[in-house]
Design a protein around this motif. Structure first.
Motif, PDB file in Angstrom:
ATOM      1  N   UNK A 264      43.113   2.343  28.366  1.00  0.00           N
ATOM      2  CA  UNK A 264      43.430   3.764  28.236  1.00  0.00           C
ATOM      3  C   UNK A 264      42.213   4.621  28.564  1.00  0.00           C
ATOM      4  N   UNK A 265      41.044   4.232  28.061  1.00  0.00           N
ATOM      5  CA  UNK A 265      39.820   4.956  28.389  1.00  0.00           C
ATOM      6  C   UNK A 265      39.515   4.905  29.874  1.00  0.00           C
ATOM      7  N   UNK A 266      39.807   3.768  30.495  1.00  0.00           N
ATOM      8  CA  UNK A 266      39.625   3.616  31.939  1.00  0.00           C
ATOM      9  C   UNK A 266      40.442   4.648  32.697  1.00  0.00           C
ATOM     10  N   UNK A 267      41.690   4.833  32.283  1.00  0.00           N
ATOM     11  CA  UNK A 267      42.574   5.785  32.957  1.00  0.00           C
ATOM     12  C   UNK A 267      42.150   7.226  32.690  1.00  0.00           C
ATOM     13  N   UNK A 268      41.883   7.559  31.433  1.00  0.00           N
ATOM     14  CA  UNK A 268      41.568   8.941  31.069  1.00  0.00           C
ATOM     15  C   UNK A 268      40.209   9.403  31.599  1.00  0.00           C
ATOM     16  N   UNK A 269      39.327   8.447  31.890  1.00  0.00           N
ATOM     17  CA  UNK A 269      38.014   8.817  32.420  1.00  0.00           C
ATOM     18  C   UNK A 269      38.030   8.985  33.937  1.00  0.00           C
ATOM     19  N   UNK A 270      39.207   8.902  34.552  1.00  0.00           N
ATOM     20  CA  UNK A 270      39.321   8.987  36.007  1.00  0.00           C
ATOM     21  C   UNK A 270      38.710  10.264  36.580  1.00  0.00           C
ATOM     22  N   UNK A 271      39.033  11.454  36.069  1.00  0.00           N
ATOM     23  CA  UNK A 271      38.432  12.663  36.658  1.00  0.00           C
ATOM     24  C   UNK A 271      36.909  12.681  36.552  1.00  0.00           C
ATOM     25  N   UNK A 272      36.386  12.287  35.398  1.00  0.00           N
ATOM     26  CA  UNK A 272      34.940  12.271  35.205  1.00  0.00           C
ATOM     27  C   UNK A 272      34.274  11.287  36.157  1.00  0.00           C
ATOM     28  N   UNK A 273      34.882  10.120  36.326  1.00  0.00           N
ATOM     29  CA  UNK A 273      34.332   9.107  37.228  1.00  0.00           C
ATOM     30  C   UNK A 273      34.312   9.625  38.665  1.00  0.00           C
ATOM     31  N   UNK A 285      29.119  11.757  53.467  1.00  0.00           N
ATOM     32  CA  UNK A 285      29.599  10.968  54.606  1.00  0.00           C
ATOM     33  C   UNK A 285      30.804  11.582  55.299  1.00  0.00           C
ATOM     34  N   UNK A 286      31.658  12.267  54.527  1.00  0.00           N
ATOM     35  CA  UNK A 286      32.872  12.836  55.089  1.00  0.00           C
ATOM     36  C   UNK A 286      32.850  14.358  54.942  1.00  0.00           C
ATOM     37  N   UNK A 287      33.665  15.026  55.756  1.00  0.00           N
ATOM     38  CA  UNK A 287      33.825  16.465  55.588  1.00  0.00           C
ATOM     39  C   UNK A 287      34.352  16.756  54.183  1.00  0.00           C
ATOM     40  N   UNK A 288      33.989  17.899  53.602  1.00  0.00           N
ATOM     41  CA  UNK A 288      34.383  18.181  52.209  1.00  0.00           C
ATOM     42  C   UNK A 288      35.871  18.019  51.945  1.00  0.00           C
ATOM     43  N   UNK A 289      36.717  18.523  52.828  1.00  0.00           N
ATOM     44  CA  UNK A 289      38.161  18.411  52.607  1.00  0.00           C
ATOM     45  C   UNK A 289      38.617  16.953  52.650  1.00  0.00           C
ATOM     46  N   UNK A 290      38.079  16.200  53.588  1.00  0.00           N
ATOM     47  CA  UNK A 290      38.419  14.774  53.695  1.00  0.00           C
ATOM     48  C   UNK A 290      37.900  14.022  52.483  1.00  0.00           C
ATOM     49  N   UNK A 291      36.675  14.338  52.064  1.00  0.00           N
ATOM     50  CA  UNK A 291      36.078  13.644  50.916  1.00  0.00           C
ATOM     51  C   UNK A 291      36.919  13.843  49.667  1.00  0.00           C
ATOM     52  N   UNK A 292      37.364  15.075  49.427  1.00  0.00           N
ATOM     53  CA  UNK A 292      38.171  15.349  48.242  1.00  0.00           C
ATOM     54  C   UNK A 292      39.509  14.613  48.300  1.00  0.00           C
ATOM     55  N   UNK A 293      40.119  14.564  49.475  1.00  0.00           N
ATOM     56  CA  UNK A 293      41.384  13.843  49.620  1.00  0.00           C
ATOM     57  C   UNK A 293      41.203  12.342  49.371  1.00  0.00           C
ATOM     58  N   UNK A 294      40.129  11.776  49.895  1.00  0.00           N
ATOM     59  CA  UNK A 294      39.872  10.344  49.705  1.00  0.00           C
ATOM     60  C   UNK A 294      39.619  10.028  48.234  1.00  0.00           C
ATOM     61  N   UNK A 295      38.826  10.865  47.570  1.00  0.00           N
ATOM     62  CA  UNK A 295      38.529  10.650  46.152  1.00  0.00           C
ATOM     63  C   UNK A 295      39.799  10.755  45.323  1.00  0.00           C
ATOM     64  N   UNK A 296      40.605  11.790  45.591  1.00  0.00           N
ATOM     65  CA  UNK A 296      41.848  11.976  44.840  1.00  0.00           C
ATOM     66  C   UNK A 296      42.788  10.790  45.034  1.00  0.00           C
TER      67      UNK A 296
END
Length: 317
Positions: A264-273, A285-296
């Motif tokens: 549960x902690x693993x899942x809830x810590x997703x945004x912070x991670x 390494x990636x353009x900001x828009x691409x980087x955010x999409x990849x991270x999400x």
């Protein structure tokens, strides 16, 4: 509380824990430095054929077994050259989830075992199952949405990476150990001390009574386990482990509850991670828009896979 009780209930367990963490961290770092997981990269070629992924994706997959940054750099360069489309880049980046997990699994295992013993085997096993589940999904997704490709040379670029010598591996291991052990101990020792005295003087019993009267949506998880989740989310994974170890050794929680709380902690810590660990180097390494999409996409898929294996474990345990 006399000195004998304090030593056997707190002093000796803490000394033993610090020793085992140090030993485990050295072993885990050495395995990473020697690239012993690199042999698993040979599975890349048949997997990319099934998933209809290009040879650069297979080479990046293989590279990710010993350097996630190098693997993503290959994908970023291919995307900038037009070799990979936005969709192919997304799927290729997600495809690297399994080797990235294998890269850090030795250290994860050797850090968790001193804290929670048998529960570590179950926890690491479940997160490994989640990584396999993610990879299976990506292979199926690539098969469904990407066009067939002619065969390529997946393993060609592996030869460009020279093997690490024992001398280089030892130097790298010691450097990583010094960096990681200080941070771990700065978290572990204060948390262990706090949990010991809180448990000793009934704080968790009072907290359990309060939650039993006021909280209903987490009734499936013991109240004591919430401290693991809180430390996991608010601090770092090591803080959650230190809390889990103290509760497990004190007999407050069983292995099942420890594992579920860590998941549960693993899942809830997703945004912070995502913001603390991925955003800094993804944005480089990636353009900001691409980087955010990849991270999400990465963190959403990872959280979903952990939830699925967690539900399965909850049902069968």
């Amino acid at each position: 509380m006399d000195l004998n009780t304090l030593w056997h209930g707190f002093g000796w367990p803490l000394c033993r824990l610090v020793f085992l963490i140090s030993l485990g961290l050295l072993i885990g770092n050495l395995i990473e430095a020697l690239n012993w997981t690199r042999a698993v990269a040979r599975v890349a070629e048949p997997l990319t054929r099934v998933a209809r992924l290009k040879d650069i994706t297979g080479a990046s997959f293989s590279m990710a077994f010993f350097s996630g940054i190098a693997a993503n750099t290959m994908l970023a360069e291919a995307h900038e050259k037009g070799t990979l489309s936005d969709r192919e880049l997304m799927i290729s980046n997600l495809f690297n989830s399994l080797p990235t997990y294998f890269l850090h699994m030795p250290t994860l295992f050797f850090i968790t075992v001193p804290f929670i013993g048998q529960a570590a085997v179950i926890y690491v096993g479940l997160t490994l199952c989640a990584a396999f589940l993610r990879t299976s999904f990506i292979i199926l997704l690539g098969r469904l949405v990407l066009p067939p490709l002619p065969p390529g040379c997946v393993v060609c670029r592996l030869d460009e990476q020279a093997s690490t010598s024992w001398r280089e591996a030892i130097d790298r291991t010691w450097k990583r150990f010094r960096q990681r052990i200080s941070r771990i101990l700065r978290i572990t020792v204060p948390v262990y001390v706090a949990i010991f005295f809180l448990n000793r003087y009934g704080a968790f019993a009072a907290f359990e009574t309060f939650l039993a009267d006021h909280v209903t949506f987490i009734s499936w998880l013991p109240a004591e386990a919430l401290s693991i989740v809180v430390f996991h989310v608010a601090a770092e994974f090591t803080a959650g482990l230190a809390t889990a170890g103290a509760l497990l050794q004190g007999g407050t929680l069983a292995v099942r509850e420890i594992v579920l709380a860590l998941l549960l902690g693993n899942v809830l810590s997703t945004p912070m991670r995502a913001f603390r660990h991925q955003l800094p180097y993804y944005a480089g390494m990636f353009r900001p828009s691409i980087a955010l999409k990849l991270i999400a996409a990465n963190q959403t898929l990872r959280a979903a896979s952990v939830i699925l294996v967690g539900i399965g474990y909850y049902a069968v345990s």
